[in-house]
Enzyme design. Structure first.
Site, PDB file in Angstrom:
ATOM      1  N   ARG A  93       1.628   2.609  -2.046  1.00  0.00           N
ATOM      2  CA  ARG A  93       0.709   1.493  -1.868  1.00  0.00           C
ATOM      3  C   ARG A  93       1.436   0.275  -1.332  1.00  0.00           C
ATOM      4  O   ARG A  93       2.572   0.019  -1.681  1.00  0.00           O
ATOM      5  CB  ARG A  93       0.036   1.156  -3.201  1.00  0.00           C
ATOM      6  CG  ARG A  93      -1.231   1.938  -3.419  1.00  0.00           C
ATOM      7  CD  ARG A  93      -1.745   1.823  -4.823  1.00  0.00           C
ATOM      8  NE  ARG A  93      -1.737   0.467  -5.351  1.00  0.00           N
ATOM      9  CZ  ARG A  93      -2.182   0.162  -6.564  1.00  0.00           C
ATOM     10  NH1 ARG A  93      -2.663   1.107  -7.348  1.00  0.00           N
ATOM     11  NH2 ARG A  93      -2.146  -1.071  -6.993  1.00  0.00           N
ATOM     12  N   LYS A 131      -2.773   3.753 -16.209  1.00  0.00           N
ATOM     13  CA  LYS A 131      -4.238   3.762 -16.316  1.00  0.00           C
ATOM     14  C   LYS A 131      -4.849   4.791 -15.373  1.00  0.00           C
ATOM     15  O   LYS A 131      -5.689   5.580 -15.765  1.00  0.00           O
ATOM     16  CB  LYS A 131      -4.840   2.388 -15.946  1.00  0.00           C
ATOM     17  CG  LYS A 131      -4.454   1.256 -16.843  1.00  0.00           C
ATOM     18  CD  LYS A 131      -5.236  -0.007 -16.456  1.00  0.00           C
ATOM     19  CE  LYS A 131      -4.896  -0.548 -15.069  1.00  0.00           C
ATOM     20  NZ  LYS A 131      -3.550  -1.121 -14.945  1.00  0.00           N
ATOM     21  N   ARG A 183       1.702  -9.522  -9.585  1.00  0.00           N
ATOM     22  CA  ARG A 183       0.714  -8.770 -10.368  1.00  0.00           C
ATOM     23  C   ARG A 183       1.002  -8.873 -11.860  1.00  0.00           C
ATOM     24  O   ARG A 183       0.080  -9.020 -12.671  1.00  0.00           O
ATOM     25  CB  ARG A 183       0.698  -7.307  -9.929  1.00  0.00           C
ATOM     26  CG  ARG A 183      -0.045  -7.098  -8.611  1.00  0.00           C
ATOM     27  CD  ARG A 183       0.412  -5.870  -7.868  1.00  0.00           C
ATOM     28  NE  ARG A 183       0.085  -4.620  -8.522  1.00  0.00           N
ATOM     29  CZ  ARG A 183       0.676  -3.465  -8.247  1.00  0.00           C
ATOM     30  NH1 ARG A 183       1.617  -3.411  -7.321  1.00  0.00           N
ATOM     31  NH2 ARG A 183       0.329  -2.372  -8.873  1.00  0.00           N
ATOM     32  N   ARG A 205     -10.579  -7.918 -15.561  1.00  0.00           N
ATOM     33  CA  ARG A 205      -9.200  -8.386 -15.498  1.00  0.00           C
ATOM     34  C   ARG A 205      -9.094  -9.871 -15.818  1.00  0.00           C
ATOM     35  O   ARG A 205      -7.989 -10.410 -15.819  1.00  0.00           O
ATOM     36  CB  ARG A 205      -8.664  -8.173 -14.089  1.00  0.00           C
ATOM     37  CG  ARG A 205      -7.721  -7.004 -13.913  1.00  0.00           C
ATOM     38  CD  ARG A 205      -7.234  -7.031 -12.479  1.00  0.00           C
ATOM     39  NE  ARG A 205      -6.104  -6.185 -12.237  1.00  0.00           N
ATOM     40  CZ  ARG A 205      -6.168  -4.904 -11.898  1.00  0.00           C
ATOM     41  NH1 ARG A 205      -7.327  -4.295 -11.833  1.00  0.00           N
ATOM     42  NH2 ARG A 205      -5.067  -4.232 -11.643  1.00  0.00           N
ATOM     43  N   ARG A 263       6.454   4.967  -7.581  1.00  0.00           N
ATOM     44  CA  ARG A 263       5.098   5.511  -7.562  1.00  0.00           C
ATOM     45  C   ARG A 263       4.656   5.928  -6.164  1.00  0.00           C
ATOM     46  O   ARG A 263       4.884   5.217  -5.190  1.00  0.00           O
ATOM     47  CB  ARG A 263       4.120   4.472  -8.113  1.00  0.00           C
ATOM     48  CG  ARG A 263       2.666   4.891  -7.946  1.00  0.00           C
ATOM     49  CD  ARG A 263       1.768   4.223  -8.917  1.00  0.00           C
ATOM     50  NE  ARG A 263       1.387   2.880  -8.518  1.00  0.00           N
ATOM     51  CZ  ARG A 263       0.508   2.149  -9.187  1.00  0.00           C
ATOM     52  NH1 ARG A 263      -0.038   2.611 -10.294  1.00  0.00           N
ATOM     53  NH2 ARG A 263       0.201   0.953  -8.762  1.00  0.00           N
TER      54      ARG A 263
HETATM   55  P1  ADP Z   1      -2.746  -1.782 -10.701  1.00  0.00           P
HETATM   56  O1  ADP Z   1      -1.868  -0.627 -10.429  1.00  0.00           O
HETATM   57  O2  ADP Z   1      -2.049  -3.076 -10.487  1.00  0.00           O
HETATM   58  O3  ADP Z   1      -3.456  -1.701 -12.012  1.00  0.00           O
HETATM   59  P2  ADP Z   1      -5.295  -1.489  -9.208  1.00  0.00           P
HETATM   60  O4  ADP Z   1      -5.327  -0.312  -8.323  1.00  0.00           O
HETATM   61  O5  ADP Z   1      -6.134  -1.464 -10.435  1.00  0.00           O
HETATM   62  O6  ADP Z   1      -3.768  -1.785  -9.511  1.00  0.00           O
HETATM   63  O7  ADP Z   1      -5.701  -2.805  -8.368  1.00  0.00           O
HETATM   64  C1  ADP Z   1      -5.035  -3.159  -7.187  1.00  0.00           C
HETATM   65  C2  ADP Z   1      -5.365  -4.573  -6.779  1.00  0.00           C
HETATM   66  O8  ADP Z   1      -6.795  -4.708  -6.551  1.00  0.00           O
HETATM   67  C3  ADP Z   1      -5.049  -5.656  -7.803  1.00  0.00           C
HETATM   68  O9  ADP Z   1      -3.699  -6.055  -7.756  1.00  0.00           O
HETATM   69  C4  ADP Z   1      -6.014  -6.759  -7.356  1.00  0.00           C
HETATM   70  O10 ADP Z   1      -5.547  -7.418  -6.193  1.00  0.00           O
HETATM   71  C5  ADP Z   1      -7.262  -5.984  -6.952  1.00  0.00           C
HETATM   72  N1  ADP Z   1      -8.157  -5.825  -8.112  1.00  0.00           N
HETATM   73  C6  ADP Z   1      -8.463  -4.673  -8.742  1.00  0.00           C
HETATM   74  N2  ADP Z   1      -9.312  -4.887  -9.764  1.00  0.00           N
HETATM   75  C7  ADP Z   1      -9.555  -6.229  -9.796  1.00  0.00           C
HETATM   76  C8  ADP Z   1     -10.323  -7.095 -10.621  1.00  0.00           C
HETATM   77  N3  ADP Z   1     -11.024  -6.621 -11.658  1.00  0.00           N
HETATM   78  N4  ADP Z   1     -10.326  -8.427 -10.336  1.00  0.00           N
HETATM   79  C9  ADP Z   1      -9.649  -8.909  -9.307  1.00  0.00           C
HETATM   80  N5  ADP Z   1      -8.875  -8.163  -8.494  1.00  0.00           N
HETATM   81  C10 ADP Z   1      -8.816  -6.835  -8.725  1.00  0.00           C
END
Ligand code: ADP
Ligand code: ZN
Length: 217
Positions: A161, A14, A172, A89, A128
């Site tokens: 990360r 994404k 996750r 989400r 990553r």
């Molecule tokens: P990923 O690579 O898992 O898609 P993101 O960078 O989008 O990771 O998000 C990292 C973390 O931030 C998630 O694992 C969650 O803890 C938090 N997070 C991000 N967006 C949301 C959301 N919409 N609702 C709740 N937590 C979120």
């Protein structure tokens, strides 16, 4: 109008696609993950609340996340389209967005889903590396930066990360399957879900997504 939400499991690509889409179509890239990481780096009250949850792979509570997105989406730069990456989400988040969007004249009209089999996600997350400054994402084997450890786009030092470890990833993925994947049905019923195979070259996926977006510009 390009009022887009970008969906897919952790590691689906994404973020990589989002950076290119935002640049090409001149719309703001709104990544809730990036916003939380920035809050953590700046030690804001939100960041302090979210840090432990995020490091362990959990989801930040809906109320906090929804407030954050409401503020961001109401800013002037979202008037001519936006790309939401990582939000919604959960079903309550999707419902909040469905209520807010039309109210401010910014209803979502495209849901882009990128899907990838679980076993491939595990490898992608382990390999990553990301740019903390511009959000660009690399893979140590398949998508190496030109110079080891340095971001091609902005020259910053790449990092791994904290939540990109096997344990957090498992949480996750479980959260994704339980809480986020029901959204696919939700947006399918709403009539604007578009699905893409994320198990292809980055450029191939980009071309497929770009043609959808060009047709809806
Ligand atoms: P990923 O690579 O898992 O898609 P993101 O960078 O989008 O990771 O998000 C990292 C973390 O931030 C998630 O694992 C969650 O803890 C938090 N997070 C991000 N967006 C949301 C959301 N919409 N609702 C709740 N937590 C979120
Ligand atoms: Zn960078």
């Amino acid at each position: 109008m390009l009022n887009i939400i970008l969906m897919g499991p952790p590691g689906a690509g994404k973020g990589t696609q989002a950076v290119d889409i935002a640049e090409h179509f001149h719309i703001p890239h709104i990544s809730t993950g990036d916003m939380f990481r920035e809050a953590i780096a700046n030690k804001t009250p939100l960041g302090l609340q979210a840090k432990a949850i995020i490091d362990q792979g959990g989801l930040v509570p809906d109320s906090l996340t929804i407030d954050l997105v409401k503020d961001r989406l109401s800013k002037d730069d979202c008037a001519n389209g936006y790309l939401l990456d990582g939000f919604p989400r959960t079903i309550p988040q999707a419902e909040a967005l469905a209520e807010l969007g039309p109210k401010i004249g910014r209803a979502v009209n495209l849901a882009v889903n990128i899907s990838v089999p679980d076993e491939i996600l595990v490898d992608r997350i382990a390999q990553r590396r990301v740019c903390p400054k511009c959000g660009a994402s690399y893979h140590l084997v398949n998508r190496k930066p030109a110079k080891d450890g340095i971001c091609d786009r902005c020259g910053s030092e790449l990092i791994q990360r904290k939540d990109d470890n096997a344990e957090s990833f498992k949480v996750r993925l479980e959260n994704y399957n339980k809480q986020t994947s029901p959204l696919l049905d939700y947006y399918k019923k709403a009539g604007f879900l578009h699905e893409f195979n994320g198990n292809q070259a980055v450029e191939t996926i980009r071309q497929e997504v770009f043609s959808l977006l060009e047709a809806n510009q």
